[in-house]
Design an enzyme around this catalytic site. Structure first.
Site, PDB file in Angstrom:
ATOM      1  N   ASP A  39      47.739  32.298  44.026  1.00  0.00           N
ATOM      2  CA  ASP A  39      47.616  31.533  43.130  1.00  0.00           C
ATOM      3  C   ASP A  39      48.971  31.699  42.151  1.00  0.00           C
ATOM      4  O   ASP A  39      49.037  31.023  40.975  1.00  0.00           O
ATOM      5  CB  ASP A  39      46.333  31.611  42.356  1.00  0.00           C
ATOM      6  N   SER A  40      49.577  32.809  42.401  1.00  0.00           N
ATOM      7  CA  SER A  40      50.750  33.218  41.797  1.00  0.00           C
ATOM      8  C   SER A  40      51.570  31.966  41.669  1.00  0.00           C
ATOM      9  O   SER A  40      52.632  31.857  41.060  1.00  0.00           O
ATOM     10  CB  SER A  40      51.479  34.343  42.454  1.00  0.00           C
ATOM     11  N   ASP A  70      44.412  31.572  48.247  1.00  0.00           N
ATOM     12  CA  ASP A  70      43.641  32.091  47.072  1.00  0.00           C
ATOM     13  C   ASP A  70      42.760  30.849  46.594  1.00  0.00           C
ATOM     14  O   ASP A  70      43.275  29.623  46.529  1.00  0.00           O
ATOM     15  CB  ASP A  70      44.768  32.424  45.961  1.00  0.00           C
ATOM     16  N   GLU A  94      39.202  36.866  43.225  1.00  0.00           N
ATOM     17  CA  GLU A  94      39.240  38.155  42.408  1.00  0.00           C
ATOM     18  C   GLU A  94      37.960  38.575  41.930  1.00  0.00           C
ATOM     19  O   GLU A  94      36.935  37.921  41.412  1.00  0.00           O
ATOM     20  CB  GLU A  94      40.280  37.648  41.254  1.00  0.00           C
ATOM     21  N   GLU A 138      45.375  45.946  43.477  1.00  0.00           N
ATOM     22  CA  GLU A 138      46.577  45.738  42.647  1.00  0.00           C
ATOM     23  C   GLU A 138      46.582  46.694  41.223  1.00  0.00           C
ATOM     24  O   GLU A 138      45.739  46.793  40.680  1.00  0.00           O
ATOM     25  CB  GLU A 138      46.732  44.246  42.293  1.00  0.00           C
TER      26      GLU A 138
END
Ligand code: KIV
Ligand code: NA
Length: 276
Positions: free
Chosen positions: A44-45, A83, A115, A182
């Site tokens: 989703d970056s 994502d 996430e 991360e």
């Protein structure tokens, strides 16, 4: 027959040769990376990197599916993970399963990623029970940076370390096939890797993780905005593109482009098409 690396085969690589992962968002980049990686993440970056949003909260299911389809068209071998965007899974396990099903149905990807640890364990378990492999993501969570007050390294305090272990345990127990760690203190990421039995994929974590991932645009020097400390830039595509644009601009202005090889002479030749 499907020649792709499966989520199950990624899971079996715990403790083995490091798992090579990169993000990809487009058909040409997927074509280029497919020969070199084990796993392509349609992160989703993409909302920040390609669409210019300030955070990943700008991603939508439609955006993720469109880029997932492009990456699937451009790859044949890699395990492709898409994502789940913010807002598509947090509310209930039922919402999470519906969103995951839509992503897999419309893209054909191998797995989805979401996430969080303890907070989304029921969502992970429900998606896995629906037959869709899930990659977890713990530590620094970009979808939570606004509520978290910025991009903060995890695992500095004892409380924080204990929470990371609870999250890692929850993700593993819920049935995820691997987990991204991360922005986490190096020794903590290494300890987490030894503690759980599914592969850990590090980004700003540790070389002891079972694999590594970077954002492709950061890695090739295409990102215009500031990149995080954990990025290693393996190429400088910004200067390649600026240089090409400067040359093109100069040649248009002095009429050297288009040249004789780029136009169609009045006398037709036998193959009168646009092909070179
Ligand atoms: O969206 C993304 O690119 C990611 C990776 C950095 C793990 O989630
Ligand atoms: Na992401």
């Amino acid at each position: 027959a499907d020649q792709r690396i499966s989520a199950g085969s990624i899971r079996q690589r715990k403790g083995g040769v490091p798992i090579v992962c990169l993000t990809a968002y487009t058909y040409p980049v997927a074509r280029l990376l497919d020969d070199h990686v084990d796993l392509l993440l349609v992160g989703d970056s993409v909302a920040m990197v390609l669409h210019g949003h300030k955070t990943t909260l700008g991603a939508s299911l439609e955006m993720m599916i469109a880029h997932g389809q492009a990456v699937m068209r451009g790859s044949a071998k890699a395990c492709v993970v898409v994502d789940m965007p913010a807002g598509s899974y947090e509310a209930t396990p039922r919402q999470a399963v519906a969103s995951a099903r839509r992503i897999v149905k419309e893209t054909g990807c191998q797995a989805v990623k979401l996430e969080g640890g303890v907070a989304v364990a029921r969502q992970i378990a429900a998606i896995v029970a629906a037959g869709i492999p899930v990659m977890g993501h713990i530590g620094l969570l970009p979808q939570s940076v606004e509520s978290d007050g910025g991009y903060k390294i995890k695992g500095r305090s004892e409380d924080n370390v204990a929470a990371l272990f609870r999250d890692a345990d929850a993700v593993e127990k819920a049935g995820a096939f691997s987990v991204v760690i991360e922005g986490t203190v190096e020794t903590v990421a290494a300890d987490l890797t030894r503690h759980i039995s599914i592969p850990t994929i590090g980004i700003g974590a540790s070389s002891d993780c079972d694999g590594q991932i970077l954002v492709i645009d950061d890695m090739v020097g295409l990102t215009v905005d500031r990149v995080p400390k954990f990025v290693k830039q393996y190429a400088d595509l910004r200067s390649v593109i600026s240089g090409a644009a400067a040359s093109y601009a100069a040649e248009v202005r002095n009429r050297t482009f288009p040249g004789p090889g780029h136009v169609f002479p009045a006398a037709t030749d036998k193959n009168d098409t646009l092909d070179k």
